[in-house]
Scaffold this active site. Structure first.
Site, PDB file in Angstrom:
ATOM      1  N   LYS A 192       0.546  -1.393  -0.029  1.00 39.69           N
ATOM      2  CA  LYS A 192       0.127  -0.126   0.045  1.00 39.69           C
ATOM      3  C   LYS A 192       0.817   1.039  -0.041  1.00 39.69           C
ATOM      4  O   LYS A 192       1.642   1.457   0.876  1.00 39.69           O
ATOM      5  CB  LYS A 192      -1.151   0.040   1.129  1.00 39.69           C
ATOM      6  CG  LYS A 192      -1.934   1.151   0.973  1.00 39.69           C
ATOM      7  CD  LYS A 192      -2.675   1.593   2.427  1.00 39.69           C
ATOM      8  CE  LYS A 192      -1.713   2.294   3.290  1.00 39.69           C
ATOM      9  NZ  LYS A 192      -1.890   3.859   2.622  1.00 39.69           N
ATOM     10  N   GLU A 266      10.871   0.664  10.018  1.00 45.80           N
ATOM     11  CA  GLU A 266      11.692   1.809   9.835  1.00 45.80           C
ATOM     12  C   GLU A 266      11.025   3.041   9.945  1.00 45.80           C
ATOM     13  O   GLU A 266      10.116   3.480   9.395  1.00 45.80           O
ATOM     14  CB  GLU A 266      12.269   1.534   8.251  1.00 45.80           C
ATOM     15  CG  GLU A 266      13.626   2.335   8.004  1.00 45.80           C
ATOM     16  CD  GLU A 266      13.452   3.683   7.552  1.00 45.80           C
ATOM     17  OE1 GLU A 266      13.504   4.623   8.402  1.00 45.80           O
ATOM     18  OE2 GLU A 266      13.068   3.696   6.556  1.00 45.80           O
ATOM     19  N   CYS A 300      13.561  10.490   7.088  1.00 43.31           N
ATOM     20  CA  CYS A 300      13.750  10.091   8.254  1.00 43.31           C
ATOM     21  C   CYS A 300      14.928  10.282   8.929  1.00 43.31           C
ATOM     22  O   CYS A 300      15.239  10.179  10.111  1.00 43.31           O
ATOM     23  CB  CYS A 300      13.130   8.679   8.431  1.00 43.31           C
ATOM     24  SG  CYS A 300      14.102   7.441   7.119  1.00 43.31           S
ATOM     25  N   GLU A 397      10.931  15.016  15.658  1.00 42.78           N
ATOM     26  CA  GLU A 397      11.262  14.816  14.338  1.00 42.78           C
ATOM     27  C   GLU A 397      10.085  15.967  13.674  1.00 42.78           C
ATOM     28  O   GLU A 397       8.860  15.712  13.450  1.00 42.78           O
ATOM     29  CB  GLU A 397      10.821  13.492  13.838  1.00 42.78           C
ATOM     30  CG  GLU A 397      11.288  13.451  12.506  1.00 42.78           C
ATOM     31  CD  GLU A 397      11.054  11.777  11.776  1.00 42.78           C
ATOM     32  OE1 GLU A 397      11.776  11.472  10.949  1.00 42.78           O
ATOM     33  OE2 GLU A 397       9.862  11.482  12.155  1.00 42.78           O
TER      34      GLU A 397
END
Length: 790
Positions: A192, A266, A300, A397
């Site tokens: 997906k 991840e 990331c 983040e």
């Protein structure tokens, strides 16, 4: 105006990439039938669609099929139907298909690049020169792994049907990272893409048709949270691979707990970019541009925390501001653009909100004096100085073009600041002293460390993180293991522990009564609660009592394990010697332990002696492997070497089984110790006296205090405490199914690596219950990239 004036007055002119081919592809495609299931294009069964827009303008690109749970059922059914033939195909046949995919992508790589830029907003230079070529490399690289599978991964088979969920920041590259190793391993796929960026996945599905991928092997379903949840929870899927936020990763970890599904995550990062005073500052600045403003900071592993040594901080910051003032913000299709738009208005609003909050908390946020395009989701590159370690810009983040800056005085402070985060994905170290850089790299809690470089990736080199950046690796040999499994010698179903009746009388013999204590920090200590647990012999008599460990005892044991620096820092050879010595001393008391086994379990004298001998042999095995289960050196297609270092996981909690209580305990503890981990072990609940008898063996075998800690008590209760403890880095649980599932679900606080038997025991005496399969679970693989040459 003279020539020199004209030279200084020159500016970049527009250099737009042609988009006519991409627009023609968009116009010709029926996105109402964008689900690729079983080799056919289908509309969503519910008839719903979602919109994808162009970030640079906000204009609608397409209305795309929005899959629901019924569509996921159909995709899983197609993948399940295709699995037997695909997994049984020869390694060479699978290799040819992977190679065909890579070659077909090469023929259409400009279309891929333009579509990616239109749909995601990243500058065309990045999609053209980095994303698409690297995606192609993954398929061609993994064609080699497919053909070498039987040779390089003996005894390993594909896990089965794989569910994969990828993010919007690298749509095509993440697809390649996921699908290529899965197909090489013989798995079939249900993938997906993110709702923001579905286009290149649709084009990839067309490539699969042309490249001869058998129907049902690759299924691509567009959709939102409903489709993602259906993939995660589907009982027909044997593995979930997810790339995305840590918050969603925790939800997936909890949702899959107890299911037996293999899982790789991840997740997010807050990577440190460390600049020492001897670094080449101009090179560091260029690396920083790549580290934080690549893909608008929507990465990331973005180097979003600049840690600079005090003596050069002022000079470096001045250079950074000068370089920022020259970054070009504009149309992502312009080849001169450095920074394009963020992916969506929601992301832009989030970044703005975090910058405002960081400023409120004391950061000084500076931006170059530049105009933004009149339309689209643009944000100027931002430099935050005066940032405290607790500031939101240093801890959260941002996922945008925002750099938080802090200073350090010495190497130790740099390492401490770098590790002051709940994440552990990547880091960059800049120094002209390679000795210093390679001294720092192993001490950083990050799965990838770049020396004098940043954002270097290759299909041959693993990528992944520690802590809340997830677990598992993508790429390289270690990435292949994520899609493979070896059949462990399963034992019987483990039944939940029940409170046994209090033994009525003392066992035969005239020994002085004693209660075995806990073993914490190299000492025998009383349990905090001062309760004990009666232990029965096989005949129901009282064999003795052990301390009933509690949450506070686990806390003390974890603290002792964390404080033990001598064991993880010891050389592998030194650890080997200690394990040999442990085996030697256990051998000297083999008869005593065999008698205890017979007394507690009712095993025959021969069976008991065999278990003791096998336990000694296991210690010998892992003593011998301690300095042989080593990392690798990769040679990616660049002037660099990548050191894939094996590092200990850290503090590992171990909940040992009741079956083969001595051999099971040693089979788990020994590989963890061999790789340099410190251990908090909960021994067999029914037969803990075998573990307490080991105390003296441990004490005179030169094992450092805190390397092994043993807490006796109720396995289910203590497993739960270990799972919730955020200073435990890994947890291995062999208990009943409910205890295993609960441990997995409760591990999400720090996303520790959990290995459970899912309610099944192992045949601990078998050769398969030892060796590399256990050692792989006892290490983290850190990839350190070291460039060379002028």
């Amino acid at each position: 105006m003279n020539i020199l004036d004209r030279y200084h007055a020159m500016d970049y002119g527009p250099a737009p990439e042609a988009r006519n081919e991409a627009d023609a592809w968009l116009a010709a495609r029926d996105f109402g039938k964008a689900l690729f299931i079983g080799g056919d294009w289908k509309a969503a069964s519910g008839g719903k669609t979602f919109e994808t827009s162009e970030p640079s303008s906000g204009k609608l690109l397409a209305k795309v099929s929005d899959a629901n749970a019924a569509d996921i059922d159909a995709a899983v059914a197609a993948a399940t139907k295709a699995l037997p033939k695909w997994s049984a195909s020869s390694c060479y046949q699978r290799a040819k298909v992977l190679y065909a995919i890579g070659r077909a992508m090469q023929r259409h790589q400009r279309l891929f690049a333009v579509l990616e830029t239109i749909d995601n907003g990243k500058p065309i230079r990045e999609s053209r020169d980095i994303d698409v070529p690297l995606a192609i490399r993954h398929f061609i690289h993994h064609a080699g792994w497919a053909q070498a599978l039987d040779r390089d991964f003996p005894g390993q088979k594909g896990v089965g049907v794989v569910g994969q969920i990828i993010p919007w920041n690298f749509p095509l590259l993440m697809l390649a990272w996921k699908i290529a190793p899965a197909l090489a391993a013989g798995c079939t796929v249900v993938l997906k893409p993110a709702e923001f960026t579905p286009l290149t996945a649709i084009l990839f599905a067309e490539i699969c048709e042309r490249a001869g991928v058998p129907k049902g092997v690759v299924n691509i379903v567009q959709g939102g949270p409903e489709a993602g949840a259906a993939i995660v929870n589907h009982p027909g899927i044997q593995k979930i691979a997810f790339t995305g936020s840590s918050e969603v990763g925790k939800i997936i970890r909890k949702a899959t707990a107890g299911s037996g599904k293999k899982l790789s995550l991840e997740l997010g990062g807050k990577s440190a970019f460390i600049v020492f005073e001897d670094a080449d500052l101009d090179s560091a600045v260029e690396g920083l541009v790549d580290g934080i403003w690549f893909n608008q900071g929507q990465v990331c592993c973005a180097g979003s925390r600049l840690l600079v040594q005090e003596g050069i901080a002022e000079a470096l910051i001045a250079k950074v501001k000068t370089r920022m003032s020259r970054l070009r913000v504009g149309s992502p299709l312009d080849k001169n653009t450095d920074i394009g738009p963020l992916v969506d208005l929601t992301q832009l609003d989030r970044v703005k909100g975090l910058v405002a909050e960081g400023a409120r908390q004391g950061a000084i946020c500076w931006q170059p004096d530049a105009a933004l395009p009149s339309s689209g989701y643009y944000h100027l590159p931002t430099l935050a100085t005066g940032v405290s370690p607790a500031n939101i810009l240093a801890q959260e983040e941002v996922f945008g073009p925002v750099l938080a800056t802090m200073t350090f005085r010495n190497t130790e402070e740099a390492i401490e600041l770098a590790n002051n985060t709940r994440y552990g994905l990547a880091a960059s170290v800049w120094s002209e002293n390679v000795n210093l850089a390679l001294h720092v790299a192993p001490q950083l809690k990050a799965g990838v460390v770049w020396v004098n470089g940043t954002n270097m990736f290759d299909a041959a080199c693993g990528f992944g993180g520690y802590r809340e950046s997830g677990f598992g690796r993508e790429g390289g040999r270690e990435g292949m293991f994520e899609y493979l499994s070896a059949k462990l010698p399963l034992g019987p179903v483990i039944k939940p522990a029940t409170l046994s009746a209090q033994p009525a009388e003392q066992s035969d013999g005239d020994a002085i009564d004693r209660t075995a204590k806990l073993f914490i920090g190299g000492k025998q200590v009383r349990p905090d609660g001062n309760y004990s647990l009666a232990i029965a012999t096989a005949k129901g008599k009282l064999a003795g009592e052990v301390g009933l460990g509690s949450r506070k005892d686990i806390r003390d044991a974890v603290s002792a394990a964390r404080a033990c620096k001598g064991w993880p820092e010891a050389t592998a050879y030194n650890r080997s010697q200690v394990l040999y010595y442990l085996a030697e001393n256990l051998s000297g008391r083999a008869g005593e332990f065999a008698a205890r086994l017979t007394e507690l379990t009712g095993a025959s004298a021969k069976a008991a002696r065999d278990e003791v001998d096998q336990s000694i042999e296991r210690l010998f095995l892992y003593a011998g492997l301690a300095d042989k289960f080593e990392g690798r050196v990769h040679q990616p297609p660049a002037r660099t070497v990548t050191l894939a270092l094996h590092e200990p996981v850290g503090v590992v909690g171990i909940v040992a089984p009741d079956t083969s209580p001595l051999l099971g305990l040693i089979s788990l503890v020994a590989p963890a110790l061999a790789m340099g981990n410190t251990v908090v072990a909960v021994p067999s609940e029914r037969h803990p006296l075998l573990a307490t008898d080991l105390y003296q063996v441990i004490e005179y075998s030169d094992v450092p205090a805190g390397a092994i800690n043993i807490v006796t008590g109720r396995s289910a209760e203590l497993a739960s405490v270990l799972a919730k403890h955020d200073d435990v880095d890994g947890l291995w649980v062999f208990a009943d199914a409910d205890t295993c599932a609960k441990a997995e679900a409760e591990s999400i606080g720090n996303l520790k690596r959990v290995w459970s038997g899912n309610g099944r025991g192992l045949d601990w005496a078998s050769d398969e219950a030892a060796g590399d399969a256990f050692l792989r679970r006892a290490v983290e693989v850190k990839n350190v990239w070291v460039p060379y040459g002028d």
